[in-house]
Design a protein around this motif. Structure first.
Motif, PDB file in Angstrom:
ATOM      1  N   GLN A 102       7.280  30.486  22.126  1.00  0.00           N
ATOM      2  CA  GLN A 102       6.716  28.846  22.040  1.00  0.00           C
ATOM      3  C   GLN A 102       6.570  29.881  23.492  1.00  0.00           C
ATOM      4  OE1 GLN A 102       8.064  25.657  20.012  1.00  0.00           O
ATOM      5  NE2 GLN A 102       8.225  27.043  18.127  1.00  0.00           N
ATOM      6  N   ILE A 103       7.250  30.217  24.483  1.00  0.00           N
ATOM      7  CA  ILE A 103       7.309  30.086  26.094  1.00  0.00           C
ATOM      8  C   ILE A 103       7.021  30.883  26.231  1.00  0.00           C
ATOM      9  CG2 ILE A 103       8.517  29.321  27.732  1.00  0.00           C
ATOM     10  CD1 ILE A 103      10.949  28.250  26.463  1.00  0.00           C
ATOM     11  N   ASN A 112      11.582  22.078  41.748  1.00  0.00           N
ATOM     12  CA  ASN A 112      12.217  22.609  40.981  1.00  0.00           C
ATOM     13  C   ASN A 112      13.945  22.641  41.185  1.00  0.00           C
ATOM     14  OD1 ASN A 112      14.136  23.526  38.480  1.00  0.00           O
ATOM     15  ND2 ASN A 112      12.368  23.477  37.453  1.00  0.00           N
ATOM     16  N   ARG A 139      18.214  24.248  31.568  1.00  0.00           N
ATOM     17  CA  ARG A 139      17.681  23.388  31.650  1.00  0.00           C
ATOM     18  C   ARG A 139      15.492  23.694  32.132  1.00  0.00           C
ATOM     19  NH1 ARG A 139      22.093  21.481  33.953  1.00  0.00           N
ATOM     20  NH2 ARG A 139      21.755  22.094  35.864  1.00  0.00           N
ATOM     21  N   ARG A 142      13.873  24.666  29.534  1.00  0.00           N
ATOM     22  CA  ARG A 142      13.010  23.758  28.444  1.00  0.00           C
ATOM     23  C   ARG A 142      12.341  23.300  29.192  1.00  0.00           C
ATOM     24  NH1 ARG A 142      10.689  19.988  26.360  1.00  0.00           N
ATOM     25  NH2 ARG A 142      11.698  18.837  25.645  1.00  0.00           N
ATOM     26  N   LEU A 143      12.050  23.131  30.324  1.00  0.00           N
ATOM     27  CA  LEU A 143      10.722  22.537  30.949  1.00  0.00           C
ATOM     28  C   LEU A 143       9.533  23.422  31.270  1.00  0.00           C
ATOM     29  CD1 LEU A 143      12.466  21.791  34.434  1.00  0.00           C
ATOM     30  CD2 LEU A 143      10.761  20.335  32.986  1.00  0.00           C
ATOM     31  N   LEU A 145       8.867  25.103  28.132  1.00  0.00           N
ATOM     32  CA  LEU A 145       8.536  24.457  26.535  1.00  0.00           C
ATOM     33  C   LEU A 145       7.801  23.740  26.396  1.00  0.00           C
ATOM     34  CD1 LEU A 145       8.735  25.280  24.004  1.00  0.00           C
ATOM     35  CD2 LEU A 145      10.745  23.831  23.694  1.00  0.00           C
ATOM     36  N   SER A 146       8.453  22.399  27.661  1.00  0.00           N
ATOM     37  CA  SER A 146       7.758  21.164  27.164  1.00  0.00           C
ATOM     38  C   SER A 146       6.024  21.680  27.848  1.00  0.00           C
ATOM     39  CB  SER A 146       8.759  19.943  28.523  1.00  0.00           C
ATOM     40  OG  SER A 146       9.084  20.440  29.874  1.00  0.00           O
ATOM     41  N   GLU A 147       5.973  22.212  29.457  1.00  0.00           N
ATOM     42  CA  GLU A 147       4.677  22.934  29.570  1.00  0.00           C
ATOM     43  C   GLU A 147       3.868  23.579  28.645  1.00  0.00           C
ATOM     44  OE1 GLU A 147       3.306  21.618  32.232  1.00  0.00           O
ATOM     45  OE2 GLU A 147       5.467  20.008  32.712  1.00  0.00           O
ATOM     46  N   GLN A 148       4.131  24.157  27.830  1.00  0.00           N
ATOM     47  CA  GLN A 148       3.252  25.171  26.819  1.00  0.00           C
ATOM     48  C   GLN A 148       2.443  24.530  26.538  1.00  0.00           C
ATOM     49  OE1 GLN A 148       4.129  28.343  27.114  1.00  0.00           O
ATOM     50  NE2 GLN A 148       4.941  27.669  28.718  1.00  0.00           N
ATOM     51  N   SER A 149       2.733  22.905  26.289  1.00  0.00           N
ATOM     52  CA  SER A 149       1.322  22.297  25.508  1.00  0.00           C
ATOM     53  C   SER A 149       0.379  21.940  26.605  1.00  0.00           C
ATOM     54  CB  SER A 149       1.868  20.811  24.650  1.00  0.00           C
ATOM     55  OG  SER A 149       2.168  20.087  25.902  1.00  0.00           O
TER      56      SER A 149
END
Length: 175
Positions: A102-103, A112, A139, A142-143, A145-149
């Motif tokens: 996913q990443i 950051n 962390r 995780r950030l 991952l949240s940017e992948q979309s």
């Protein structure tokens, strides 16, 4: 393909502070199975990640997932790289799966603090620095991952297609 042991076998994380005096100041195009973080501390760094150009200015950083071709050209720049085995983040099978599947795209961060924490901890190596590094890397992942979309293009394009040819040349170079 760059194949190198990073850090130690039980803490496979390596820190590279790069200034004009460093022999690898100009980052040639390469790829590896490790994840790489790049953080600019001064000046401008023009990066090519996959087949997409990025410019990093002071304070900006980049998360480059495993297996993506990348290189950089500094312009009166100082920058830091942290290269680490994804296994550092694998506390569960689920996390391993997320990191691998996913990443998959690079992520640029404007500021950051966690990447700054990783660089400082690896530079100073105070007692227990490994805890700070691992938690900040988690962390940051995780950030990322949240940017992948929000990423609209995958870097698995032209650059990914030439990897087999590069691997063949490297393997058979002597012949």
């Amino acid at each position: 393909q760059e194949i190198a042991q990073r850090g130690t076998s039980d803490f496979p994380v390596e820190y590279y502070p790069l200034t004009k005096k460093h022999p690898r100041y100009q980052m040639q195009m390469h790829w590896h199975k490790d994840i790489e973080l790049i953080r600019v501390t001064k000046g401008r760094l023009d990066c090519m990640i996959g087949d997409l150009p990025y410019t990093l200015l002071e304070g900006e950083s980049m998360y480059i997932p495993s297996g993506i071709t990348h290189g950089a050209t500094p312009s009166d720049c100082e920058y830091e790289c942290v290269v680490f085995s994804p296994s550092v983040l694998y506390s569960t099978q689920r996390i391993r799966q997320v990191i691998k599947s996913q990443i998959i795209n690079p992520v640029k961060f404007s500021d950051n603090a966690d990447i700054g924490c990783v660089c400082t901890s690896l530079s100073e190596r105070h007692s227990g620095f490994e805890f700070d590094v691992i938690s900040a890397l988690c962390r940051t992942a995780r950030l990322a991952l949240s940017e992948q979309s929000f990423s609209n293009s995958s870097t698995s394009s032209k650059a990914e297609k030439i990897k087999p040819a590069l691997y063949f040349i490297q393997k058979n170079f002597g012949e």
